[in-house]
Structure formats: C-alpha cells, structure tokens
Motif scaffolding. Structure first.
Motif, PDB file in Angstrom:
ATOM      1  N   ASP A 116      37.094  39.994  37.537  1.00 25.34           N
ATOM      2  CA  ASP A 116      37.281  39.105  38.671  1.00 25.34           C
ATOM      3  C   ASP A 116      37.425  37.636  38.264  1.00 25.34           C
ATOM      4  N   GLU A 154      48.284  34.838  42.462  1.00 25.45           N
ATOM      5  CA  GLU A 154      47.774  35.721  43.504  1.00 25.45           C
ATOM      6  C   GLU A 154      48.190  37.163  43.245  1.00 25.45           C
ATOM      7  N   LYS A 155      49.410  37.346  42.744  1.00 25.99           N
ATOM      8  CA  LYS A 155      49.881  38.691  42.415  1.00 25.99           C
ATOM      9  C   LYS A 155      49.011  39.313  41.323  1.00 25.99           C
ATOM     10  N   LYS A 165      45.905  38.507  40.598  1.00 23.73           N
ATOM     11  CA  LYS A 165      44.571  38.780  41.134  1.00 23.73           C
ATOM     12  C   LYS A 165      44.545  40.113  41.874  1.00 23.73           C
ATOM     13  N   LYS A 166      45.576  40.380  42.656  1.00 20.89           N
ATOM     14  CA  LYS A 166      45.651  41.649  43.377  1.00 20.89           C
ATOM     15  C   LYS A 166      45.772  42.821  42.403  1.00 20.89           C
ATOM     16  N   THR A 167      46.582  42.612  41.361  1.00 23.45           N
ATOM     17  CA  THR A 167      46.733  43.671  40.359  1.00 23.45           C
ATOM     18  C   THR A 167      45.415  43.929  39.658  1.00 23.45           C
ATOM     19  N   CYS A 168      44.669  42.874  39.330  1.00 25.28           N
ATOM     20  CA  CYS A 168      43.368  43.028  38.669  1.00 25.28           C
ATOM     21  C   CYS A 168      42.408  43.852  39.519  1.00 25.28           C
ATOM     22  N   GLU A 169      42.504  43.714  40.820  1.00 27.05           N
ATOM     23  CA  GLU A 169      41.656  44.502  41.720  1.00 27.05           C
ATOM     24  C   GLU A 169      42.101  45.958  41.784  1.00 27.05           C
ATOM     25  N   GLN A 170      43.393  46.191  41.707  1.00 22.75           N
ATOM     26  CA  GLN A 170      43.936  47.537  41.911  1.00 22.75           C
ATOM     27  C   GLN A 170      43.725  48.459  40.717  1.00 22.75           C
TER      28      GLN A 170
END
Length: 444
Positions: free
Chosen positions: A63, A83-84, A86-91
């Motif tokens: 995170d 932002e892209k 960050k979303k990938t890191c979460e997925q």
C-alpha cells in the motif's frame, strides 16, 4: 573406436583412462562396464532433503509502493498513471515485496531511471555484486536445515534470469558457501518463472545418476535491478502490472537419493518421483524478455497467459502423471494431490482452480507466498515448497489434507510447463521408488 570382439565371444570396451604415459589402458569387459554403470547410479528416486529461502533487505508494503515508486522516479506529475498503479497494487493481492533496488542505488546510478539512457553496464554490475550473496544466503539456510557440512555437497545447480557473467555466479556461490573445489557446477540461464523447477529437474537427474551425490539446487532473481525504470507517459497498463507484482528473492533445495542409507543423518520430506517438461507450440513470443542498452524489457501478456493456462494446463499435467497410474484418484480427481504451484498472478491461480476443479484451499500455499513476497520469477516455487513443508510440519504429515502425492508446477517463457510429481515421505517406498524415468514430453 568400436568395441573389440574376441575369439571366445567376449566383448570388451576400449579404455582411455591411462595415466598420461601414452598407454590407452586395458580393455574392460562389457559386463564390467554395465556393472560399473549400475553401481554409479542411486537405487531410488531423488528426494528433497532441505529447503532455504532469502530476500533482499529492502521491504516495501504494497500500500506504500505506488507512492514510493513515483517519488523515486520523480514522476508524481503523472497522476492518472499513479492512480492506475495504485488500483493494480490492490488487485494483485500482494501485501509486501522485497527489492534489490534501493534509493541509494538509484541515486548512485540515475541512468537506471531513464529508459532512453544506456544503463545495462550499471545493471549487470549491480547484479554481479548482489546476486551471489543473495543466492548463498538461501543456500546456507538449506544447508543448515540439512545439518551436514557444506563440503558434503557434490553438485551445484544454479538458475537465474538476472544478469549474465563469465564465469557464472555459481563460482562465487560455491566460494561463499565453502563448497569443495571439485564440486560439479551447472548454470541455467533465462528460464523465467520455470527457473527453479528446471534446476530441480537437473538436480534430480544428477542425484539419481551419481550414487551418493548431494545436489544443491539454487535459483535467484533480482528483476528489479534489471528492469526498474521510470514510467512511460503512454503506459498501456502492462508496465503497471509488472511493477505492482514482481519482487526479488532466492531459494535453495538440497537434493539427494537413497537418504535411508544414511539413517539418522538425513530427513527426506518428498520423493521427486519423476519430472517432465512440455512446451506449447506457437507460443514462443508470448512471454518474452530481451536485453537492451536500457536493461531488460519484457512482454508479459498478462491477459493472454491465464487463458493459455486454462486451455492447456490439464493436458500438460495429465501427461506428467501418466506414468504414475493411480495417483489422481477416481472421484476426487486433482483434489487427491497437494499442490506446489508457482503463483504467477491471481488470475493464473484462478485458472488452475477452475479448469482442474480444485477445492478452496488447495492453492493456499501459493496464495500465501504471492501475498507475502509477490512474484519473484524463478525462486517463487521454492518459497511455495517451503510454505507447503511448513504447513505439513505444523498440521502433521498429511498437512490436513491426507494427500500422499503432489505436483510441483512452474509455467514460464516458451510457453513452457515444468512439472515434478512428488511423493510424501510417509508413502510406502514400494509405491514411489523404482524405475520411473525423467520424462521429456512432446506437446501435441
């Protein structure tokens, strides 16, 4: 030179093991040569005797990764791309990763950040400096668990897809560990995510064809050093996936056959009953890596690979277990096995589960490793093997599953699958030992 026939019908083989005095030596009867070959080979299959893993010191929570990455690459102005990522890191379901790349390395070599600048020399130098120590750290843990002197290692197999030097890092690893000068070394390069499985396949062959051999198989990768760079303004998403999931690490396994002959000195946990490799035709350019002046560039095909796995993995694994009739039980199918699967990504693991009909929890060890370390390329499957062993020891020899047979599987460039059927040590020896060959499968 062909064998000589004697008047009495005895066939002899020419011998060229003279002592440098110009003589070729005496002829050896063919029966003696056959006996010698039998005596040189182990009686049973190779076994996993010990496992060790290691990571670089630089650990970054997932995170925090996007903020760190865009800060060190001076790219905070690319807000949409950040932002892209960050979303990938979460997925990708990763909690933290370890990296050989540090702020200090990037400060000393700013050319690593700019893909338009030549940086290959600096990258290779950094790998040559760090990779042997990382590999040796994992190997030292495996040797400590094995609980025998490092000088008892007879063969060393080292696999990496990071860097390339002559001599290879195997020479430095042997020196750091204090292996004997006569240790027999083999280097394996650029197998990607199948690097560790390939090293284990070679180690199995060495252990079974050299009586008394103790083989140290090591796989180490530091992709961050070879491929780290600033984001491109026109990143199509693949770069974000790569930076969000890959980490660095090393794994090592001590392999040897006939450990029962040394009762009380060694513990074997899995028998490596057979080994196979299958390459799917027409996929050579699907997952690739190419060295250039700016380091390692790669094509991961993140959307195509899970589809490829779904369409082919069952056929590949069926071929791998075909000589071992009965290990996939009727009724329970692939759930009758325990699984040591390289976790390329959450999508790939879901492909395994869907196609093979695996129950929830069958790939728990793979998901744990992916979460704690990310995809470390070659060494990752050794981390999974270590996690499976840890769970079995904690929950009992059945690991809570009652499975005596399992499969170690790695998928990599080519597109290639390496599979090693494993037998738990509590399996009756007459079921697992014997004359099961190492297989080279053709894929039709």
């Amino acid at each position: 030179m062909s064998p000589a026939s004697h008047p009495n019908g005895e066939v002899t083989l020419p011998c060229s093991t003279g002592h440098g005095n110009g003589h070729h030596g005496a002829a050896v009867p063919a029966t003696s040569a056959a006996k010698l070959r039998r005596e040189q080979r182990a009686d049973g299959p190779a076994c996993v005797l010990a496992v060790g893993t290691a990571n670089p010191a630089n650990c970054i929570p997932q995170d925090e990764f996007a903020d760190w990455y865009f800060r060190v690459t001076k790219s905070d102005h690319l807000t949409d791309l950040k932002e892209k990522m960050k979303k990938t890191c979460e997925q990708v379901q990763v909690k933290k990763r370890y990296f050989q790349v540090t702020d200090e390395l990037l400060s000393a070599h700013p050319e690593l950040l700019d893909p338009s600048l030549p940086s290959i020399d600096a990258r290779l130098q950094a790998v040559a400096s760090a990779l042997p120590e990382l590999a040796a750290a994992a190997a030292a843990k495996a040797i400590a668990e094995w609980d025998r002197p490092a000088s008892d290692i007879t063969h060393l197999v080292v696999s990496t897809s990071s860097g390339a030097q002559i001599p290879g890092i195997d020479v430095r690893v042997a020196s750091l560990l204090g292996l004997r000068p006569a240790v027999r070394r083999t280097m394996i390069y650029f197998q990607g995510c199948t690097g560790a499985a390939a090293a284990l396949r070679v180690a199995k062959d060495a252990a079974e064809n050299s009586r008394g051999a103790r083989v140290l198989a090591v796989c180490a990768d530091v992709l961050s050093t070879m491929a780290f760079h600033s984001p491109a303004d026109d990143d199509d998403g693949e770069g974000a996936v790569a930076h969000a999931i890959f980490g660095d690490g090393a794994g090592a396994v001590v392999v040897g056959a006939d450990p029962d002959a040394l009762a009380g000195e060694e513990r074997h946990v899995f028998e490596m009953v057979s080994a196979s490799q299958a390459t799917i035709p027409g996929t050579e350019r699907l997952v690739t890596g190419d060295f250039g002046s700016a380091g390692l560039g790669y094509n991961l095909a993140p959307m195509e690979v899970p589809v490829l796995v779904a369409g082919n993995i069952e056929k590949v694994l069926a071929g791998a277990v075909a000589p071992l009739a009965g290990i996939v039980e009727e009724g329970t199918g692939w759930n009758s096995l325990f699984w040591v699967v390289h976790p390329g990504s959450p999508m790939i693991l879901k492909s395994y589960e869907k196609v093979l009909g695996l129950e929830p929890g069958k790939l728990a060890a793979s998901r744990t490793v992916l979460g704690e370390y990310g995809n470390m390329i070659g060494p990752t499957v050794i981390f999974v093997l270590d996690e499976v062993l840890r769970r079995r020891r904690k929950e009992g020899e059945d690991g809570g599953e009652g499975c005596e047979w399992g499969l170690l599987v790695g998928l990599g460039p080519g597109f290639t699958a390496e599979a090693l059927p494993l037998a738990a040590k509590n399996l009756a020896r007459e079921s697992a030992a014997g004359v099961l060959p190492t297989l080279a499968l053709s894929y039709n």
